[in-house]
Scaffold this motif. Structure first.
Motif, PDB file in Angstrom:
ATOM      1  N   PHE A   1       1.054  -4.503  -3.141  1.00  0.00           N
ATOM      2  CA  PHE A   1       1.924  -3.431  -3.906  1.00  0.00           C
ATOM      3  C   PHE A   1       1.298  -2.083  -5.025  1.00  0.00           C
ATOM      4  O   PHE A   1       2.035  -1.194  -5.657  1.00  0.00           O
ATOM      5  CB  PHE A   1       2.550  -4.414  -5.138  1.00  0.00           C
ATOM      6  N   HIS A   2       0.071  -2.157  -4.872  1.00  0.00           N
ATOM      7  CA  HIS A   2      -1.096  -1.187  -5.706  1.00  0.00           C
ATOM      8  C   HIS A   2      -0.221  -1.025  -6.681  1.00  0.00           C
ATOM      9  O   HIS A   2       0.135   0.701  -7.003  1.00  0.00           O
ATOM     10  CB  HIS A   2      -0.993  -0.059  -4.405  1.00  0.00           C
ATOM     11  N   TRP A   3      -0.317  -1.542  -7.863  1.00  0.00           N
ATOM     12  CA  TRP A   3       0.140  -1.354  -9.183  1.00  0.00           C
ATOM     13  C   TRP A   3      -0.354  -0.447  -9.968  1.00  0.00           C
ATOM     14  O   TRP A   3       0.243   0.572 -10.871  1.00  0.00           O
ATOM     15  CB  TRP A   3       0.147  -2.249  -9.972  1.00  0.00           C
ATOM     16  N   ASP A   4      -1.008   0.135  -9.482  1.00  0.00           N
ATOM     17  CA  ASP A   4      -2.176   1.208  -9.478  1.00  0.00           C
ATOM     18  C   ASP A   4      -1.649   2.410  -9.579  1.00  0.00           C
ATOM     19  O   ASP A   4      -1.336   3.800 -10.385  1.00  0.00           O
ATOM     20  CB  ASP A   4      -3.791   1.613  -9.187  1.00  0.00           C
TER      21      ASP A   4
ATOM     22  N   ARG B   1       0.547   5.897 -11.496  1.00  0.00           N
ATOM     23  CA  ARG B   1      -0.322   6.730 -11.648  1.00  0.00           C
ATOM     24  C   ARG B   1       1.049   7.870 -11.058  1.00  0.00           C
ATOM     25  O   ARG B   1       1.552   8.676 -11.725  1.00  0.00           O
ATOM     26  CB  ARG B   1      -0.780   7.272 -10.596  1.00  0.00           C
ATOM     27  N   TYR B   2       2.561   7.129 -10.204  1.00  0.00           N
ATOM     28  CA  TYR B   2       3.746   7.881 -10.362  1.00  0.00           C
ATOM     29  C   TYR B   2       4.041   8.187 -10.981  1.00  0.00           C
ATOM     30  O   TYR B   2       5.892   8.541 -10.768  1.00  0.00           O
ATOM     31  CB  TYR B   2       3.897   8.361  -8.439  1.00  0.00           C
TER      32      TYR B   2
ATOM     33  N   ARG C   1       4.503  12.099   2.011  1.00  0.00           N
ATOM     34  CA  ARG C   1       3.189  12.906   2.586  1.00  0.00           C
ATOM     35  C   ARG C   1       2.042  11.777   2.012  1.00  0.00           C
ATOM     36  O   ARG C   1       1.070  11.998   2.616  1.00  0.00           O
ATOM     37  CB  ARG C   1       2.647  13.768   0.895  1.00  0.00           C
ATOM     38  N   THR C   2       2.437  11.308   1.059  1.00  0.00           N
ATOM     39  CA  THR C   2       0.824  10.770   1.097  1.00  0.00           C
ATOM     40  C   THR C   2       0.687   8.618   1.581  1.00  0.00           C
ATOM     41  O   THR C   2      -0.590   7.251   1.413  1.00  0.00           O
ATOM     42  CB  THR C   2       0.683   9.630  -0.704  1.00  0.00           C
ATOM     43  N   TYR C   3       1.892   7.858   2.630  1.00  0.00           N
ATOM     44  CA  TYR C   3       1.884   6.785   3.141  1.00  0.00           C
ATOM     45  C   TYR C   3       2.583   5.807   2.475  1.00  0.00           C
ATOM     46  O   TYR C   3       1.598   4.732   2.938  1.00  0.00           O
ATOM     47  CB  TYR C   3       0.873   6.636   4.717  1.00  0.00           C
ATOM     48  N   GLN C   4       2.320   5.717   1.473  1.00  0.00           N
ATOM     49  CA  GLN C   4       2.133   4.178  -0.381  1.00  0.00           C
ATOM     50  C   GLN C   4       3.716   4.475   0.579  1.00  0.00           C
ATOM     51  O   GLN C   4       4.105   4.412  -1.464  1.00  0.00           O
ATOM     52  CB  GLN C   4       1.432   4.930  -1.247  1.00  0.00           C
ATOM     53  N   VAL C   5       4.486   3.909   0.961  1.00  0.00           N
ATOM     54  CA  VAL C   5       5.749   3.472   0.952  1.00  0.00           C
ATOM     55  C   VAL C   5       6.253   2.450   0.015  1.00  0.00           C
ATOM     56  O   VAL C   5       6.978   2.503  -0.710  1.00  0.00           O
ATOM     57  CB  VAL C   5       6.132   2.953   2.325  1.00  0.00           C
TER      58      VAL C   5
ATOM     59  N   LEU D   1       8.341   2.805  -3.563  1.00  0.00           N
ATOM     60  CA  LEU D   1       9.456   2.682  -3.595  1.00  0.00           C
ATOM     61  C   LEU D   1       9.735   1.540  -4.762  1.00  0.00           C
ATOM     62  O   LEU D   1      10.802   1.539  -5.631  1.00  0.00           O
ATOM     63  CB  LEU D   1      10.200   1.766  -2.444  1.00  0.00           C
ATOM     64  N   MET D   2       8.424   0.938  -5.510  1.00  0.00           N
ATOM     65  CA  MET D   2       8.546   0.198  -6.709  1.00  0.00           C
ATOM     66  C   MET D   2       8.878   0.874  -7.601  1.00  0.00           C
ATOM     67  O   MET D   2       9.470   0.801  -9.075  1.00  0.00           O
ATOM     68  CB  MET D   2       7.392  -0.386  -6.593  1.00  0.00           C
ATOM     69  N   VAL D   3       8.604   2.784  -7.476  1.00  0.00           N
ATOM     70  CA  VAL D   3       8.630   2.918  -8.756  1.00  0.00           C
ATOM     71  C   VAL D   3      10.180   3.572  -9.223  1.00  0.00           C
ATOM     72  O   VAL D   3      10.603   3.380 -10.107  1.00  0.00           O
ATOM     73  CB  VAL D   3       7.718   4.963  -8.680  1.00  0.00           C
ATOM     74  N   ALA D   4      10.695   4.025  -7.582  1.00  0.00           N
ATOM     75  CA  ALA D   4      12.083   4.275  -8.162  1.00  0.00           C
ATOM     76  C   ALA D   4      12.474   2.561  -8.474  1.00  0.00           C
ATOM     77  O   ALA D   4      13.763   2.550  -9.090  1.00  0.00           O
ATOM     78  CB  ALA D   4      13.046   4.538  -6.388  1.00  0.00           C
TER      79      ALA D   4
END
Length: 285
Positions: free
Chosen positions: A56-59, A63-64, A244-248, A252-255
């Motif tokens: 999930f890359h919560w960091d 950030r975003y 742009r970053t390929y961190q899908v 999506l978790m931000v949204a």
């Protein structure tokens, strides 16, 4: 008859001792408590799995979460939701009044509108409005593609779709008001529109607010569909970032988190609005 021969009152029996009374014990529901424990364990396991999953890359989410691009998309989503709800319910109220009119032509027009726009999927409606230039290249001498930008198309498409459902919500609320209220107002000499504005609608709000609140939350989430016509709402903004970053997944978790926060706030507001219009009824308890 001598006074001493009068009947004496019967002796009152003594109250039974509390210790002699049977004790009432609530029924034990072991199955319900077992099911509750199992559900809590499953929810805890799911939450732990999500929070500890490095995929999930919560960091990256943190950030975003408040980046400029995401906040601009969030603002457009909120603005679009507010505009569509106001315009949709304004048109829907008019359609509901026409549906309840004694004029058969007005009733038929209102019914036809609701039938048509509830039959066509919202995505199809947006795509039709987005490509309206193929049917009408110019309107009043102005090119249609210059007149109807993506945001305008989104407002038109969502408003027309929303009005069809709002009309039924308002109509149901008006029909829930006791007819005696209208007859009493008519006996006082109040005109039709004044009766509607001062007597009927305030009482109908008790029935209108709950489904209207659900429609508001549904509209907020439904605005994400405008991303297909390149409107830079919240979803489209995070899509631009992850293309742009390929961190899908993190984007999506931000949204997802933003949608959850906003819908929660709207749900709280709906509770207090319902409570306001339910004053004097059992629902306020």
């Amino acid at each position: 008859m001598p006074s001493d021969t009068l009947a004496q009152p019967a002796a009152v029996p003594a109250a039974p001792d509390r210790a002699d009374l049977p004790r009432i014990v609530p029924q034990r529901r072991a199955g319900q408590w077992t099911a509750a424990v199992v559900v809590l364990l499953l929810l805890g396991g799911a939450a732990t799995s999500v929070l500890r999953n490095d995929a999930f890359h919560w960091d990256v989410v943190a950030r975003y979460f408040t980046s400029d691009a995401v906040l601009r998309g969030l603002w457009l989503t909120l603005w679009l939701t507010a505009v569509v709800m106001v315009l949709g319910f304004a048109l829907g109220t008019l359609l509901a009044v026409l549906r309840l009119s004694a004029n058969p032509v007005l009733r038929a027009v209102s019914w036809g509108y609701v039938w048509l726009f509830r039959s066509i999927p919202i995505l199809v409606q947006l795509l039709l409005w987005f490509n309206i230039g193929a049917l009408y290249p110019s309107v009043l001498g102005v090119r249609t593609v210059d007149l109807l930008g993506p945001v305008t198309v989104a407002v038109i498409g969502l408003t027309l779709h929303e009005a069809a459902y709002a009309a039924e919500v308002v109509r149901g609320g008006i029909l829930s008001v006791d007819r005696g209220q209208t007859e009493a107002a008519q006996a006082l000499g109040l005109g039709r529109w004044r009766r509607l504005r001062r007597i009927v609608l305030p009482q109908a709000m008790r029935s209108i607010v709950p489904p209207a609140g659900n429609m508001l939350i549904g509209t907020l989430k439904g605005t994400s569909i405008v991303s297909v016509i390149a409107v830079q709402d919240l979803l489209y903004s995070v899509q631009l970032v992850y293309h742009r970053t390929y961190q899908v997944i993190p984007l999506l978790m931000v949204a997802t988190v933003w949608y959850t926060v906003v819908t929660s706030v709207l749900g709280i507001g709906q509770y207090y609005v319902e409570r306001h219009y339910a004053r004097g009824t059992e629902r306020t308890r």
